[in-house]
Design an enzyme around this catalytic site. Structure first.
Site, PDB file in Angstrom:
ATOM      1  N   ASN A  73       1.459  13.124  12.610  1.00  0.00           N
ATOM      2  CA  ASN A  73       0.232  12.370  12.269  1.00  0.00           C
ATOM      3  C   ASN A  73      -1.019  12.543  13.664  1.00  0.00           C
ATOM      4  O   ASN A  73      -2.180  12.279  13.476  1.00  0.00           O
ATOM      5  CB  ASN A  73       0.798  10.725  12.999  1.00  0.00           C
ATOM      6  CG  ASN A  73       1.113  10.189  11.572  1.00  0.00           C
ATOM      7  OD1 ASN A  73       2.017   9.203  11.586  1.00  0.00           O
ATOM      8  ND2 ASN A  73       0.700  10.258  10.125  1.00  0.00           N
ATOM      9  N   ARG A 123      -9.142   1.526  10.948  1.00  0.00           N
ATOM     10  CA  ARG A 123      -7.677   1.276  10.551  1.00  0.00           C
ATOM     11  C   ARG A 123      -6.946   1.428  11.484  1.00  0.00           C
ATOM     12  O   ARG A 123      -5.717   0.755  11.769  1.00  0.00           O
ATOM     13  CB  ARG A 123      -7.248   3.177  10.707  1.00  0.00           C
ATOM     14  CG  ARG A 123      -7.983   3.364   9.407  1.00  0.00           C
ATOM     15  CD  ARG A 123      -8.268   4.941   9.314  1.00  0.00           C
ATOM     16  NE  ARG A 123      -6.338   5.206   9.593  1.00  0.00           N
ATOM     17  CZ  ARG A 123      -5.374   5.771   8.091  1.00  0.00           C
ATOM     18  NH1 ARG A 123      -6.425   4.488   7.125  1.00  0.00           N
ATOM     19  NH2 ARG A 123      -4.051   5.517   8.090  1.00  0.00           N
ATOM     20  N   ARG A 179       8.441   8.269  -1.059  1.00  0.00           N
ATOM     21  CA  ARG A 179       8.489   9.750  -0.420  1.00  0.00           C
ATOM     22  C   ARG A 179       9.228   9.203   1.113  1.00  0.00           C
ATOM     23  O   ARG A 179       8.807   7.992   1.715  1.00  0.00           O
ATOM     24  CB  ARG A 179       7.570  10.252   0.109  1.00  0.00           C
ATOM     25  CG  ARG A 179       6.284   9.896   0.398  1.00  0.00           C
ATOM     26  CD  ARG A 179       5.146  10.873   0.101  1.00  0.00           C
ATOM     27  NE  ARG A 179       4.360  10.892   0.854  1.00  0.00           N
ATOM     28  CZ  ARG A 179       2.457  10.365  -0.178  1.00  0.00           C
ATOM     29  NH1 ARG A 179       2.797  10.635  -0.949  1.00  0.00           N
ATOM     30  NH2 ARG A 179       1.410   9.652   0.689  1.00  0.00           N
ATOM     31  N   HIS A 214      -3.302  -1.072  12.473  1.00  0.00           N
ATOM     32  CA  HIS A 214      -2.349  -0.327  13.010  1.00  0.00           C
ATOM     33  C   HIS A 214      -1.699  -1.662  14.691  1.00  0.00           C
ATOM     34  O   HIS A 214      -0.698  -1.674  14.600  1.00  0.00           O
ATOM     35  CB  HIS A 214      -2.572   0.573  14.325  1.00  0.00           C
ATOM     36  CG  HIS A 214      -3.152   1.589  13.127  1.00  0.00           C
ATOM     37  ND1 HIS A 214      -1.935   2.210  12.444  1.00  0.00           N
ATOM     38  CD2 HIS A 214      -3.452   3.007  13.063  1.00  0.00           C
ATOM     39  CE1 HIS A 214      -2.453   3.331  11.830  1.00  0.00           C
ATOM     40  NE2 HIS A 214      -3.442   3.970  11.976  1.00  0.00           N
ATOM     41  N   ASP A 265       4.616   1.833   6.655  1.00  0.00           N
ATOM     42  CA  ASP A 265       3.173   2.231   6.458  1.00  0.00           C
ATOM     43  C   ASP A 265       2.168   1.292   5.929  1.00  0.00           C
ATOM     44  O   ASP A 265       3.112   0.196   5.345  1.00  0.00           O
ATOM     45  CB  ASP A 265       4.007   3.469   4.845  1.00  0.00           C
ATOM     46  CG  ASP A 265       2.373   4.376   5.368  1.00  0.00           C
ATOM     47  OD1 ASP A 265       1.166   4.688   5.242  1.00  0.00           O
ATOM     48  OD2 ASP A 265       3.153   5.302   4.013  1.00  0.00           O
TER      49      ASP A 265
END
Ligand code: IPE
Ligand code: IPE
Ligand code: MG
Length: 247
Positions: A67, A32, A189, A36, A19
């Protein structure tokens, strides 16, 4: 599963929630997708380091069933990154003895990408240096739903349903549960990752974003793991006895 592998100081099965790619990119003023891409580069380094440490299974969370809800452009980009990674890396991964497996739902993946995934799985199926489980189009709840559906379809008698049997219907059938689940970028989480298999996994969260999670970060996670006392609901004394028997 047997407890034997879980009692070693190095995790037999390491799982990573990769993450923080988006935040890594944002911090650099990049789109973004650049995050990745940097993330996949890091995966290649991490996999090699895992082999050196003697880890036998690495499960990576690459794309969740949730996602799909991201902006279309990002989803498209992620699909094409996976396709490119398979094209570019498959030969070398095969030479390194990596066995690639897909864990996740097949439905929803484009036929073209699915073909590439299947080719990678087929080509590497006899390799045994390390298993790389790619959790792609993966959701833990969906995995359990898929398992229950198949159990019902096969009319398995209810008294035969126990955790071993259910485990055989999961995408990870035949593999031991993860010993350690690492999550990068600070979120505390599990985000629908290995919710069945991770019942007794050790958890380790680092604030480091995934593209920056280098070998020294991996070492830190492994050091933490080695210092943990796993008890599986038993007492420390019982666990010591069990460990003694394993030798
Ligand atoms: C993880 O990075 C990669 C995927 C979920 C595909 P993110 O894209 O979630 O990065 P953040 O959490 O937004 O920083
Ligand atoms: C989990 O990360 C999924 C992957 C790493 C592929 P997310 O970024 O999707 O999780 P949330 O939204 O922060 O829970
Ligand atoms: Mg995220």
């Amino acid at each position: 599963m047997s407890l034997a592998p879980t009692l070693t100081r190095i995790p037999y099965h390491l799982a990573i929630i990769m993450d923080g790619n988006g935040r890594w990119a944002k911090a650099r003023g990049l789109p973004r997708l650049a995050g990745h891409r940097a993330g996949t580069e890091n995966l290649r380094r991490t996999l090699k380091a895992c082999v050196r440490h003697g880890i036998k299974i690495l499960t990576i969370y690459a794309f969740s069933t949730e996602n799909w809800g991201r902006p279309a452009e990002e989803v498209r980009g992620l699909m094409s990154i996976l396709e490119q990674v398979i094209e570019r890396e498959l030969k070398e991964l095969h030479e390194q003895g990596v066995r690639i497996r897909h864990v996740g739902r097949v439905e929803g993946i484009s036929p073209r990408l699915l073909k590439k995934i299947e080719k990678a799985v087929e080509l590497t199926k006899h390799n045994d240096t390390i298993i790389l489980n790619v959790a792609f189009n993966y959701g833990g709840r969906q995995e359990i739903i898929d398992a229950v559906k198949r159990i019902l379809q096969e009319a398995v008698p209810p008294d035969q349903v126990d955790d071993a049997l259910l485990g055989q219907y999961l995408y990870t059938a035949g593999q031991p549960d993860p010993d350690l689940i690492v999550r990068t970028s600070g979120e505390m989480r599990v985000s629908n990752f290995l919710i069945w298999q991770g019942a007794y996994a050790e958890l380790y969260v680092t604030p480091t974003y995934w593209p920056d999670f280098d070998e020294s970060e991996l070492q830190k996670a492994l050091d933490h793991y080695a210092a943990r006392e796993r008890r599986f609901g038993l007492t420390a004394e019982q666990m010591k006895r069990l460990a003694g028997q394993g030798k």
